[in-house]
Design a protein around this motif. Structure first.
Motif, PDB file in Angstrom:
ATOM      1  N   LEU A  49       5.655  -3.234   2.736  1.00 21.81           N
ATOM      2  CA  LEU A  49       5.787  -3.547   1.319  1.00 21.81           C
ATOM      3  C   LEU A  49       7.222  -3.902   0.930  1.00 21.81           C
TER       4      LEU A  49
ATOM      5  N   ARG B 257       3.406  -8.958   0.887  1.00 25.09           N
ATOM      6  CA  ARG B 257       3.530  -7.902  -0.117  1.00 25.09           C
ATOM      7  C   ARG B 257       2.236  -7.720  -0.917  1.00 25.09           C
TER       8      ARG B 257
ATOM      9  N   VAL C 285      -0.055  -4.343  -1.114  1.00 25.16           N
ATOM     10  CA  VAL C 285      -0.275  -3.573  -2.344  1.00 25.16           C
ATOM     11  C   VAL C 285      -1.761  -3.305  -2.545  1.00 25.16           C
TER      12      VAL C 285
ATOM     13  N   LEU D 105       8.107  -2.347  -6.812  1.00 27.44           N
ATOM     14  CA  LEU D 105       7.098  -3.340  -7.181  1.00 27.44           C
ATOM     15  C   LEU D 105       7.164  -3.672  -8.667  1.00 27.44           C
TER      16      LEU D 105
END
Length: 963
Positions: free
Chosen positions: A131, A139, A143, A174
């Motif tokens: 991540l 990514r 997630v 994030l």
């Protein structure tokens, strides 16, 4: 793998043999192919098959996919395919497409594959490290996969992330991603991560989550935003609900102030979309999380204070009184305002001042009560208004008095133009709607909660039943309605009101027993064997009769405690009475009402018990049981014990007040001591600086004396007889002025010392012991007397030191006067002959310049000494104002003595210097006589009597004439 094979074998319509072989071949290619392109193509093919053949791909390919994540991190494309494939295997998002009979089986597959994946904790750690990649194709699938893992087996995955180094911090990044899809999915991931885990909630909060989430909500348009706002609000709820640490952090970070813009709803015609209604509903719930009655009282009150100060409460009241607000938002707003004002006096007072925008304006409380007693209003809205009224009166004796006062005869509006809160409650209490009866009775009971004064005031209320009949009291009217056999809900409400009214109020008990029909009615209700529906009414009647016994002051002879007990034993039986009393706490709705203060009922028939009344039952059930079984002798002993305890309480209260006063005095003294300590430190610093400055001025003065001596050695003659030793009459006058200033400063110091003496005497008288009953007060007064005696002794010492200094100053003045007289005498007796020729004139001019320079230096030095004297006077005044700086004054005295000694030495040096100059002048005169120049003393004397400027001109002319 056996359970997975069992699941696969149990499928009715499994995949064809060719698809299984294809999956197997693809897995082999992923495992054995050396070319990256081949492995990438194989993983892409597995991804396309993973949705339809989820079980087969999961069984055969999961291990190979995890290996790809470990070994091929340099290629973002294959990593993205592998993550997507694992997400399809683990996620249950496609359950809608599965047949109903296999839905449970599909859900089991997700949890089973999740269990396989997290069995090796390194897999979750690997996913967290992926991540950190900024590449979108890595990514975003990462997630989604981690979110799916948390949905399947949340607690297990949370624990792995919690022990992983920087695991939570990586996920917080994030929220800062510039790509909205990743940021929004990151919010969903954090929702699943923070659910029911206090440790992770704290870490996320201290990773600046509040700031980022509030920024996102603001960027998205607050309540007008989309589903992203809702997701952020749900995440905030996860972080704050039942987490006192995060709530405190949220308040101290001034984030409550940022909630106010959420509730600017705009024009009433702007429209309310479904998403806006949802967002506002969650926002109101978030406010309630911060002020929930289940939170610690201190934390709740601090949040309530912040909400009032930032204007959030005012904004909520605006929504409360606005038009066009949807019903569910209005109901939730009422509940939110209720908890914001509950138990906090400032907010309750503000709510009492809010008026509805009507003509004429009406108080918001009255408008809400009109809705509560109106049977056409929605049930949930009526419950919310009742809760708001209860919260307004909770621990608010001022508000309770205002409500009861609207029922008293002196405050009722005779014109009938306005309706008061009390009139609305009475109207609801005696209406035909049983729900209005119950709500009005409970609301009126809250106006009497823990307030004996209002219980007595309510006894004065008189009601007009019909034309021509005399008015009856409110208490009598309640018992009349009870005896008429109305609905159970109405009777339960009235009995709860009467029990609350009579408890802890002997006067109300006397009024109740004064009506001879009340006791027979209660005993008749308790003694009958009725059905289950009437058991609750029997229990409440038993409670009311027990209250009449326990709080009876025996003022009515026919209904004394002992007679009422005998009546119960004869008509009902003690065991039967206690059994009926126990029906209340055994009722199924009793425990439900005792959990939360808010009256939250699914339908009106469940509206039986009030939360505060359950507390009263729990408090009185045991004491009433004991009172029924007690004998008359035990009652007498108990009354004697009560009297003794009351006397003891009064004595304790008296001593508590004394101790409180002494504590206040001690606190004041401590504050004075701390202030004096600070002043002491400042004065010490100032004295140190002054000492260094004095030393510097001494050095400069010594240097000037040396220079003056050297110049006098080279000076051949004096052009002006009045400038003897560099001292002129103007300087002598200045010295006299300085002496006068020193005298005035000394007088000022003595007056300040007298003021301090009077202040110490006042302090000593104010600190005298108030009494000898308390050991602590005697000790404190003795200690204060000792301190004052020490201060007086030290101040007396200081006065003697100042007197000695004044004597020394007087001596110095005398010595200066003698020195000045000697100087003038010498100036008159000495003659300054002139020299002939241009050489003598040049020497005279050179001597004049040197003398002028020396005089200027002397003037500068005297100005510095004068400034230093003023500063020292200011320091003395500050030291005299401080009662705890005696030691410093002692040191200052020693330093001043040293200065005086130095001044005496300097005076001696000046005398020696004058003697030397006299000798030099005498030798110069002899030399002039030897050279044949006569010395004319008359001219010198005449020049000494004239002004400075005339002397300079005339002497120059005479010298030239002589030449």
């Amino acid at each position: 793998m056996n359970f997975l094979r069992g699941v696969m074998g149990g499928q009715s319509a499994g995949p064809q043999h060719t698809e299984i072989e294809t999956i197997q071949k693809l897995c082999d290619r992923v495992a054995s192919s050396t070319l990256l392109d081949d492995r990438r193509n194989a993983v892409r093919a597995l991804k396309s098959l993973s949705k339809k053949y989820r079980l087969e791909v999961g069984i055969q390919a999961m291990e190979h996919l995890i290996h790809v994540l470990q070994t091929d991190r340099s290629d973002s494309e294959i990593i993205g395919y592998a993550l997507d494939t694992l997400y399809n295997i683990i996620s249950n998002d496609e359950e809608e497409e599965v047949e109903e009979n296999s839905t449970r089986q599909s859900g089991d597959l997700g949890s089973q594959f999740t269990e396989i994946f997290i069995k090796q904790q390194e897999n979750v750690t690997l996913l967290l490290s992926l991540l950190e990649e900024f590449d979108f194709h890595v990514r975003w699938p990462g997630v989604k996969l981690l979110t799916s893992l948390l949905k399947q087996l949340g607690p297990q995955v949370q624990q792995i992330i919690l022990v992983s180094p920087m695991g939570v911090s990586r996920l917080m990044d994030l929220l800062a991603d510039s790509r909205e899809v990743i940021r929004n999915d990151g919010v969903l991931l954090l929702q699943a991560l923070t659910r029911s885990n206090g440790a992770i909630q704290k870490i996320v909060a201290f990773e600046n989550a509040f700031e980022r989430l509030l920024d996102i909500i603001t960027e998205e348009g607050n309540s007008d935003g989309g589903i992203v706002v809702e997701d952020c609000l749900i995440l905030l709820q996860n972080l704050l609900k039942n987490n006192n640490s995060n709530q405190n952090f949220f308040k101290e970070g001034s984030y409550i102030q940022r909630m106010k813009p959420w509730f600017h709803v705009g024009d009433e015609n702007s429209g309310w979309s479904a998403q806006k209604v949802t967002n506002l509903h969650v926002m109101l719930q978030l406010v309630r999380v911060l002020v929930s009655p289940t939170n610690p009282p201190g934390a709740t009150s601090s949040c309530q204070k912040a909400m009032f100060q930032c204007g959030l409460l005012q904004q909520l009241c605006t929504i409360l009184m606005a038009t066009g607000v949807p019903a569910d938002i209005l109901t939730e707003t009422i509940n939110t305002v209720s908890e914001v004002i509950r138990g906090y006096q400032v907010n309750q007072d503000y709510f009492a001042s809010v008026n509805a925008p009507s003509n004429p304006p009406r108080p918001a409380i009255v408008v809400l009560l009109m809705s509560m007693v109106n049977e056409r209003q929605p049930f949930v809205l009526r419950c919310a208004v009742l809760y708001c009224f209860q919260c307004f009166l909770y621990k608010n004796q001022k508000g309770q008095g205002e409500i009861v006062s609207t029922l008293l005869p002196s405050t009722i509006d005779a014109t009938g133009n306005s309706v008061s809160a009390g009139q609305l409650l009475c109207g609801g209490l005696f209406s035909t709607d049983s729900l209005s009866n119950w709500c009005a009775a409970v609301a009126l009971a809250h106006a009497l909660q823990e307030n004996a004064v209002q219980k007595e005031q309510l006894l004065r209320v008189q009601l007009a039943t019909s034309i021509g009949n005399p008015p009856v009291s409110l208490l009598q009217q309640c018992t009349n309605i009870l005896s008429q056999g109305s609905k159970i809900q109405t009777r339960v409400g009235l009995l709860m009101l009467l029990c609350t009214w009579l408890s802890n109020c002997p006067i109300a008990v006397t009024h109740f027993l004064h009506n001879s029909a009340n006791v027979p009615f209660l005993t008749g209700q308790i003694a009958e064997n009725l059905g289950e529906e009437e058991q609750l009414v029997q229990g409440l009647c038993a409670l009311l009769l027990g209250i009449s016994i326990y709080f009876n002051d025996n003022s009515l002879e026919s209904y004394m405690k002992e007679k009422l007990k005998q009546l119960i034993e004869k008509r009902i039986g003690k065991e039967n009475f206690i059994e009926k009393l126990g029906f209340i706490s055994k009722h199924e709705l009793y425990s439900r009402a005792s959990q939360k203060p808010q009256p939250n009922f699914p339908s009106p028939e469940y509206m039986i018990f009030d939360h505060e009344f359950t507390k009263l039952v729990k408090e009185l059930e045991g004491v009433i049981t004991k009172a029924i079984y007690k004998s008359s002798e035990e009652d007498k002993k108990e009354e004697e014990v009560k009297k003794t305890l009351e006397q003891h309480d009064s004595i304790v209260t008296h001593y508590k007040n004394m101790i409180r006063e002494q504590d206040l005095q001690l606190e004041e003294l401590k504050q004075q001591i701390s202030t004096l300590k600070c002043q002491n430190e400042q004065l010490q610093t100032a004295v140190t600086q002054q000492v260094s400055q004095i030393q510097q001025h001494k050095d400069q003065y010594n240097l000037l004396k040396v220079q003056l001596g050297k110049d006098n050695q080279h000076q051949g003659s004096y052009s002006d007889g009045t400038q003897v030793n560099g001292i002129q009459p103007e300087e002598i006058g200045r010295l006299r002025e300085e002496i006068e200033e020193l005298k005035s400063n000394q007088e000022l110091l003595q007056s300040q010392l007298a003021e301090k003496d009077s202040l110490i005497e006042n302090l000593k008288s104010s600190q005298a012991s108030p009494g000898t009953n308390e050991q602590s007060s005697a000790t404190a007064s003795a200690r204060d007397s000792e301190q004052i005696a020490e201060l007086k002794q030290e101040l007396a010492t200081l006065k003697s030191q100042l007197n000695s200094q004044s004597v020394e100053i007087t001596k110095l003045q005398t010595e200066k006067q003698e020195l000045l007289q000697k100087t003038e005498t010498f100036a008159k007796s000495a003659a300054a002959p002139g020299e002939s020729g241009a050489g003598m004139a040049a020497k005279a001019a050179d001597g004049d310049g040197r003398l002028s320079a020396l005089l200027q230096d002397m003037n500068d030095l005297k100005n510095e000494i004068k400034t230093l004297s003023e500063e020292r006077t200011a320091i003395k005044e500050q030291l005299d104002a401080s009662n705890s700086t005696i030691a410093i004054l002692q040191n200052e005295k020693n330093k001043l003595e040293m200065d005086i000694t130095d001044s005496k030495k300097e005076q001696d040096d000046l005398l020696v210097l004058l003697a030397d100059q006299d000798q030099k002048i005498f030798s110069l005169k002899n030399k002039l006589k030897e050279l044949g120049h006569p010395v004319e003393e008359e001219d010198e004397l005449e020049s000494g009597d004239q002004d400075d400027e005339e002397d300079e001109d005339e002497d120059d002319g005479k010298d030239q004439g002589r030449i």
